[in-house]
Design a protein around this motif. Structure first.
Motif, PDB file in Angstrom:
ATOM      1  N   THR A  59       0.840  -1.204   0.000  1.00 15.72           N
ATOM      2  CA  THR A  59       0.000   0.000   0.000  1.00 15.72           C
ATOM      3  C   THR A  59       0.870   1.247   0.000  1.00 15.72           C
ATOM      4  OG1 THR A  59      -0.128  -0.137   2.419  1.00 15.72           O
ATOM      5  CG2 THR A  59      -1.940  -1.106   1.148  1.00 15.72           C
TER       6      THR A  59
ATOM      7  N   GLN B 270      -0.321   7.132   2.222  1.00 12.78           N
ATOM      8  CA  GLN B 270      -1.510   7.553   2.950  1.00 12.78           C
ATOM      9  C   GLN B 270      -2.125   6.411   3.739  1.00 12.78           C
ATOM     10  OE1 GLN B 270      -3.155  10.440  -0.497  1.00 12.78           O
ATOM     11  NE2 GLN B 270      -4.523  10.246   1.229  1.00 12.78           N
ATOM     12  N   ALA B 271      -2.163   5.241   3.147  1.00 10.94           N
ATOM     13  CA  ALA B 271      -2.713   4.082   3.848  1.00 10.94           C
ATOM     14  C   ALA B 271      -1.838   3.717   5.039  1.00 10.94           C
ATOM     15  CB  ALA B 271      -2.826   2.900   2.890  1.00 10.94           C
TER      16      ALA B 271
ATOM     17  N   TYR C  66      -6.732  -3.214   4.115  1.00 10.85           N
ATOM     18  CA  TYR C  66      -6.239  -2.205   3.184  1.00 10.85           C
ATOM     19  C   TYR C  66      -5.985  -2.894   1.845  1.00 10.85           C
ATOM     20  CZ  TYR C  66      -5.363   0.480   7.462  1.00 10.85           C
ATOM     21  OH  TYR C  66      -5.501   1.142   8.661  1.00 10.85           O
TER      22      TYR C  66
ATOM     23  N   PRO D 263      -4.463  -1.311  -5.403  1.00 10.36           N
ATOM     24  CA  PRO D 263      -4.893  -1.614  -6.776  1.00 10.36           C
ATOM     25  C   PRO D 263      -3.776  -2.280  -7.579  1.00 10.36           C
ATOM     26  CG  PRO D 263      -4.355   0.697  -6.603  1.00 10.36           C
ATOM     27  CD  PRO D 263      -4.196   0.130  -5.224  1.00 10.36           C
TER      28      PRO D 263
ATOM     29  N   THR E 101     -15.904   2.440   4.637  1.00 11.60           N
ATOM     30  CA  THR E 101     -14.937   2.349   3.536  1.00 11.60           C
ATOM     31  C   THR E 101     -14.437   3.754   3.236  1.00 11.60           C
ATOM     32  OG1 THR E 101     -16.628   2.599   1.816  1.00 11.60           O
ATOM     33  CG2 THR E 101     -16.062   0.342   2.489  1.00 11.60           C
ATOM     34  N   GLN E 102     -13.178   3.852   2.891  1.00 14.47           N
ATOM     35  CA  GLN E 102     -12.663   5.153   2.474  1.00 14.47           C
ATOM     36  C   GLN E 102     -11.438   4.966   1.588  1.00 14.47           C
ATOM     37  OE1 GLN E 102     -10.424   7.699   5.294  1.00 14.47           O
ATOM     38  NE2 GLN E 102     -11.076   6.271   6.897  1.00 14.47           N
ATOM     39  N   ARG E 103     -11.240   5.928   0.704  1.00 11.99           N
ATOM     40  CA  ARG E 103     -10.086   5.897  -0.183  1.00 11.99           C
ATOM     41  C   ARG E 103      -8.932   6.620   0.489  1.00 11.99           C
ATOM     42  NH1 ARG E 103     -10.046   7.221  -6.675  1.00 11.99           N
ATOM     43  NH2 ARG E 103      -7.777   7.070  -6.968  1.00 11.99           N
ATOM     44  N   LEU E 104      -7.769   5.972   0.476  1.00 10.83           N
ATOM     45  CA  LEU E 104      -6.546   6.542   1.038  1.00 10.83           C
ATOM     46  C   LEU E 104      -5.506   6.568  -0.068  1.00 10.83           C
ATOM     47  CD1 LEU E 104      -6.552   4.527   4.395  1.00 10.83           C
ATOM     48  CD2 LEU E 104      -7.221   6.924   4.095  1.00 10.83           C
TER      49      LEU E 104
ATOM     50  N   GLU F 188      -4.312   5.898  -3.486  1.00 16.47           N
ATOM     51  CA  GLU F 188      -4.774   4.932  -4.481  1.00 16.47           C
ATOM     52  C   GLU F 188      -5.377   3.682  -3.842  1.00 16.47           C
ATOM     53  OE1 GLU F 188      -4.851   5.236  -7.870  1.00 16.47           O
ATOM     54  OE2 GLU F 188      -4.410   7.326  -7.369  1.00 16.47           O
ATOM     55  N   ASP F 189      -5.271   3.567  -2.528  1.00 15.90           N
ATOM     56  CA  ASP F 189      -5.722   2.367  -1.823  1.00 15.90           C
ATOM     57  C   ASP F 189      -7.114   2.560  -1.231  1.00 15.90           C
ATOM     58  OD1 ASP F 189      -3.103   1.219  -2.233  1.00 15.90           O
ATOM     59  OD2 ASP F 189      -2.409   2.535  -0.610  1.00 15.90           O
ATOM     60  N   VAL F 190      -7.728   1.467  -0.827  1.00 14.87           N
ATOM     61  CA  VAL F 190      -9.049   1.502  -0.210  1.00 14.87           C
ATOM     62  C   VAL F 190      -8.974   0.823   1.157  1.00 14.87           C
ATOM     63  CG1 VAL F 190     -11.446   0.711  -0.352  1.00 14.87           C
ATOM     64  CG2 VAL F 190     -10.265   1.504  -2.414  1.00 14.87           C
TER      65      VAL F 190
END
Length: 370
Positions: A204, A207-208, A317, A320, A349-352, A354-356
């Motif tokens: 990841t 940000q994640a 986490y 992509p 759920t949240q986007r961090l 490019e990761d989720v």
């Protein structure tokens, strides 16, 4: 869109339809926000309370600040009286059923009755022998009571502590039988935590990883299996945190812990639990004053904890990326047929970058009343 009907929960788990409005749901959300201002490191659950005037135009907020301080309802009542808020005919929104227990503070249910509160809406029922019975007490006094509103969120907030409360212990001194267990992993889209050559730094993005450290700062302990500890040599710390403020570092499993490992040399306390008996492991954590633990791998430990139904919450986490081969994020969890699958409910759920990030909680028999 929220329905104008919800379900009320009794201590027996029976749900009965009751009306609830959008405004009331919003007020209960405010009570949850207030509850999070309370500390995580006390023997009491975090509780928030919002009092709304009879006309719905004004409100005051209270929350529990820790053992020996006023309960959330008492704090909200004190704020109301100091500001001239009109209590008669008001509605109380509480994240936990008001207590009926005489301890260091009077029962909150009685305080609400004496203040002239007309209606009480709460999330999670207090089934403990120490504080339970407040809803019944309120009803006997003629107060309208709605329970089980956003039930699952209320359960998450108190980490299931009250379900395990003993009968003969002062509530201020009670320690839960086992901690709230969060299992975490980061993986590719095809469920891999490492590539075929073993590389895993980093699946990841930044940000994640930063968000994961924010979560670490909220727990009492960070645990890994002894295999992962030997292979990855993790620090088990929180980024940009003073040395004395790091959570307890925990290693579980029979493999020995090297004194030359990074976690041992970093100066913080490390607890090695040399066992594969996972109920014994979580009991050991409780005896070490751990009420909230983040299990940060590896897949063998996480899968075994899930198989034993000892995981309350999952943090996943997802990057992509497709690896096609490599180490799987999950091992055998004792499931041989689809009907035996372990069930979790997605609550966030949240986007961090490019990761989720996906947060899930273990599904209960009662379910979510929201």
């Amino acid at each position: 869109m929220l329905s104008n009907a919800t379900r009320e929960t009794s201590l027996s788990g029976v749900f009965v339809p009751r009306p609830v409005t959008e405004q009331e749901i919003h007020a209960l959300d405010e009570a949850f926000d207030a509850a999070h201002d309370g500390p995580l490191d006390t023997a009491n659950p975090r509780v928030g309370c919002v009092l709304m005037s009879a006309d719905g135009l004004t409100s005051v907020v209270g929350w529990h600040k820790g053992a020996g301080t006023p309960h959330a309802e008492a704090m909200a009542l004190a704020v109301a009286r100091s500001t001239g808020f009109k209590l008669h005919g008001s509605t109380a929104f509480v994240t936990l059923e008001p207590c009926a227990h005489h301890g260091r503070t009077p029962p909150c249910a009685v305080a609400l009755i004496e203040a002239g509160v007309r209606r009480v809406i709460y999330s999670y029922p207090d089934a403990s022998p120490l504080g339970g019975g407040g809803a019944a007490l309120l009803r006997r006094a003629g107060v309208e009571v709605l329970g089980g509103i956003n039930y699952q969120r209320g359960k998450e907030l108190i980490f299931s502590w009250l379900d395990n409360a003993p009968h003969d212990v002062d509530p201020q001194q009670w320690v839960p039988q086992r901690p709230y267990v969060i299992a975490k992993w980061a993986m590719s889209l095809d469920g891999r935590i490492a590539a075929a050559d073993g590389t895993s730094t980093w699946i990841t993005g930044e940000q994640a990883r930063a968000y994961a450290h924010t979560i670490r700062s909220t727990v009492d302990a960070i645990a890994v299996g002894s295999g992962t500890f030997h292979t990855d040599d993790p620090l088990l710390t929180v980024r940009d945190t003073p040395e004395q403020a790091h959570p307890l570092r925990v290693v579980v499993g029979n493999r020995p812990v090297s004194e030359g490992s990074r976690a041992c040399s970093a100066g913080a306390s490390l607890l090695h639990v040399p066992t594969r008996d996972l109920p014994c492991f979580v009991e050991t954590l409780s005896h070490n004053s751990v009420r909230r633990v983040l299990v940060d791998g590896g897949p063998t430990l996480v899968s075994a904890l899930i198989a034993e139904q000892l995981v309350d919450e999952l943090h996943v986490y997802v990057a992509p990326k497709l690896l096609g081969a490599g180490k799987s994020a999950f091992d055998d969890a004792g499931v041989t047929t689809l009907t035996a699958a372990h069930h979790f409910s997605v609550v966030e759920t949240q986007r961090l970058g490019e990761d989720v990030f996906i947060r899930l909680v273990a599904t209960t028999d009662l379910g979510d009343a929201s």
